[in-house]
Design a protein around this motif. Sequence first.
Motif, PDB file in Angstrom:
ATOM      1  N   GLN A   1      -9.566  -9.287  13.276  1.00 53.79           N
ATOM      2  CA  GLN A   1      -9.740  -7.846  13.459  1.00 53.79           C
ATOM      3  C   GLN A   1      -8.675  -7.072  12.685  1.00 53.79           C
ATOM      4  OE1 GLN A   1      -9.745  -7.916  17.823  1.00 53.79           O
ATOM      5  NE2 GLN A   1     -11.755  -6.923  17.779  1.00 53.79           N
ATOM      6  N   GLN A   2      -7.453  -7.578  12.725  1.00 55.91           N
ATOM      7  CA  GLN A   2      -6.388  -6.903  11.998  1.00 55.91           C
ATOM      8  C   GLN A   2      -6.638  -6.951  10.489  1.00 55.91           C
ATOM      9  OE1 GLN A   2      -2.336  -8.512  12.338  1.00 55.91           O
ATOM     10  NE2 GLN A   2      -1.595  -6.418  12.654  1.00 55.91           N
ATOM     11  N   ASP A   3      -7.144  -8.061  10.019  1.00 57.87           N
ATOM     12  CA  ASP A   3      -7.492  -8.154   8.598  1.00 57.87           C
ATOM     13  C   ASP A   3      -8.549  -7.118   8.227  1.00 57.87           C
ATOM     14  OD1 ASP A   3      -5.729 -10.257   8.269  1.00 57.87           O
ATOM     15  OD2 ASP A   3      -7.268 -11.815   8.454  1.00 57.87           O
ATOM     16  N   ARG A   4      -9.501  -6.892   9.117  1.00 59.91           N
ATOM     17  CA  ARG A   4     -10.526  -5.871   8.882  1.00 59.91           C
ATOM     18  C   ARG A   4      -9.899  -4.490   8.747  1.00 59.91           C
ATOM     19  NH1 ARG A   4     -14.729  -5.126  13.283  1.00 59.91           N
ATOM     20  NH2 ARG A   4     -15.043  -3.205  12.066  1.00 59.91           N
ATOM     21  N   VAL A   5      -8.928  -4.199   9.615  1.00 57.75           N
ATOM     22  CA  VAL A   5      -8.246  -2.898   9.561  1.00 57.75           C
ATOM     23  C   VAL A   5      -7.550  -2.726   8.213  1.00 57.75           C
ATOM     24  CG1 VAL A   5      -6.422  -1.470  10.560  1.00 57.75           C
ATOM     25  CG2 VAL A   5      -7.936  -2.794  12.068  1.00 57.75           C
ATOM     26  N   VAL A   6      -6.837  -3.764   7.789  1.00 61.90           N
ATOM     27  CA  VAL A   6      -6.086  -3.693   6.532  1.00 61.90           C
ATOM     28  C   VAL A   6      -7.032  -3.503   5.352  1.00 61.90           C
ATOM     29  CG1 VAL A   6      -4.591  -4.993   4.969  1.00 61.90           C
ATOM     30  CG2 VAL A   6      -4.150  -5.016   7.441  1.00 61.90           C
ATOM     31  N   THR A   7      -8.121  -4.261   5.324  1.00 63.58           N
ATOM     32  CA  THR A   7      -9.098  -4.139   4.233  1.00 63.58           C
ATOM     33  C   THR A   7      -9.719  -2.749   4.208  1.00 63.58           C
ATOM     34  OG1 THR A   7      -9.585  -6.514   4.340  1.00 63.58           O
ATOM     35  CG2 THR A   7     -11.235  -5.095   3.283  1.00 63.58           C
TER      36      THR A   7
ATOM     37  N   LEU B   1       0.827  -1.204   0.000  1.00 64.45           N
ATOM     38  CA  LEU B   1       0.000   0.000   0.000  1.00 64.45           C
ATOM     39  C   LEU B   1       0.867   1.263   0.000  1.00 64.45           C
ATOM     40  CD1 LEU B   1      -2.822  -0.962   2.526  1.00 64.45           C
ATOM     41  CD2 LEU B   1      -2.853  -1.088   0.027  1.00 64.45           C
ATOM     42  N   PRO B   2       0.333   2.390  -0.466  1.00 63.19           N
ATOM     43  CA  PRO B   2       1.090   3.647  -0.502  1.00 63.19           C
ATOM     44  C   PRO B   2       1.172   4.312   0.872  1.00 63.19           C
ATOM     45  CG  PRO B   2      -1.102   4.012  -1.374  1.00 63.19           C
ATOM     46  CD  PRO B   2      -1.005   2.540  -1.108  1.00 63.19           C
ATOM     47  N   VAL B   3       1.796   3.605   1.786  1.00 62.77           N
ATOM     48  CA  VAL B   3       2.006   4.120   3.140  1.00 62.77           C
ATOM     49  C   VAL B   3       3.448   3.823   3.552  1.00 62.77           C
ATOM     50  CG1 VAL B   3      -0.405   3.854   3.839  1.00 62.77           C
ATOM     51  CG2 VAL B   3       1.202   1.986   4.261  1.00 62.77           C
ATOM     52  N   THR B   4       3.999   4.682   4.405  1.00 63.59           N
ATOM     53  CA  THR B   4       5.323   4.449   4.973  1.00 63.59           C
ATOM     54  C   THR B   4       5.149   3.710   6.290  1.00 63.59           C
ATOM     55  OG1 THR B   4       6.190   6.451   3.942  1.00 63.59           O
ATOM     56  CG2 THR B   4       7.441   5.548   5.787  1.00 63.59           C
TER      57      THR B   4
ATOM     58  N   LEU C   1      -8.423   0.023   5.390  1.00 67.51           N
ATOM     59  CA  LEU C   1      -7.424   1.008   4.990  1.00 67.51           C
ATOM     60  C   LEU C   1      -7.235   0.975   3.466  1.00 67.51           C
ATOM     61  CD1 LEU C   1      -5.229   3.094   5.615  1.00 67.51           C
ATOM     62  CD2 LEU C   1      -3.639   1.189   6.000  1.00 67.51           C
ATOM     63  N   GLN C   2      -7.176  -0.215   2.924  1.00 65.98           N
ATOM     64  CA  GLN C   2      -7.011  -0.320   1.453  1.00 65.98           C
ATOM     65  C   GLN C   2      -8.179   0.364   0.742  1.00 65.98           C
ATOM     66  OE1 GLN C   2      -6.189  -4.281   0.157  1.00 65.98           O
ATOM     67  NE2 GLN C   2      -5.803  -3.684  -1.942  1.00 65.98           N
TER      68      GLN C   2
END
Length: 390
Positions: free
Chosen positions: A376-382, A285-288, A384-385
């Motif tokens: 829950q972490q997968d939810r955060v990643v989805t 993803l376009p994040v640092t 954010l994407q």
Amino acid sequence: MKFAPIPYGRQEITADDIEAVQAVLQSDFLTQGPVVEAFEQAISGYCRAGYGVATNSATSALHLACLALELGPGDWLWTSPITFVASANCGLYCGAKVDFVDINPQNYNLCPQALESKLKDAKQQGRLPKVVVAVHLAGHPCDMRAIHALSEQYGFRIIEDASHAVGAYVLNEPVGSGRFSDITVFSFHPVKIITTGEGGIALTNNPDWARRMRLLRSHGVTRDPDCMDQAPDGPWYYQQVDLGFNYRMTDFQAALGLSQLQRLDEFVSRRQELAKRYSRLLAHLPVTLPQFNPETRSACHLYIIRLQLDQILVSHRAVFEELRTQGIGVNLHYIPVHTQPYYRTMGFAPGDFPQAEKYYTEAMSLPLFPGMSDQQQDRVVTALQKALTL
């Protein structure tokens, strides 16, 4: 399907924690009893420090630390602009003046190179700091070896604001050992690594500083005959020998802390596991992403990303608000202290610390806590994407 919100941080309380607190509630001492001292000894033992002084908050501990180091009117305290306001306010409480040192753009902590440059200028101007507060942002330790070397050259004291960093290590020594500093402060707020509800502690290897912090923690009042200016009138006698405060921790808070401390390494390990998993899942993803120093062990209190705004078509605020809309409790740590209205009245202005200000326009803290599940972490990643591609 509607999911429950995911907070950015959350305490983890077990039946053992509740039982430990209940035991104190059913005992003779709710405060000023033996459990606070036991907690102090346990934390200082874990950190390999000589003395611990428990308080009702990390802010109180910072204030006591400054007073123990005799910070006062005419003195300067320097700290990072990317921190909670307490790291700077503790200097103002003592009547000192406050200034800031810009951050390292890689790890967001106080930059040793910027510190050295500012010290050289301050020496010429006759305004060297008496105290530097080094903040371990997100649980990632500062370059304490470099800061300590500068303290020996320029003669300032060091307080480690390790509110995020209990359980962290520097060069195989626990943060709090005092190898590279004079006093270390931890926070036990519910979103921190371990909790006492509210609470903090100051660790030091100097018995005089520990004794002074204990005195000032409890109104400046003593029953110790050696500290009085006259012989006691009787066993009831006490004296106020300094102007102190009520910064005491309760015994039931200390009991919770003692119980939590048994799981400290487990909490840190899970935080590190989640941080590594984030770094793997977000790599495209376009994040640092956060950088981890191999010479340290981070407590991973926060997982801070920076949006690569030149690579996306949405604003920092839009991403933040979209994540909140999806029930993802993102946060921003922190608004640069020098831009706060109170500090602007002292002459600080936008542009003073450009790295800190640039960080603020891009930073975002993703949810991270030991009880967080992979799902829950997968939810955060989805989420954010999705937010990055609106």
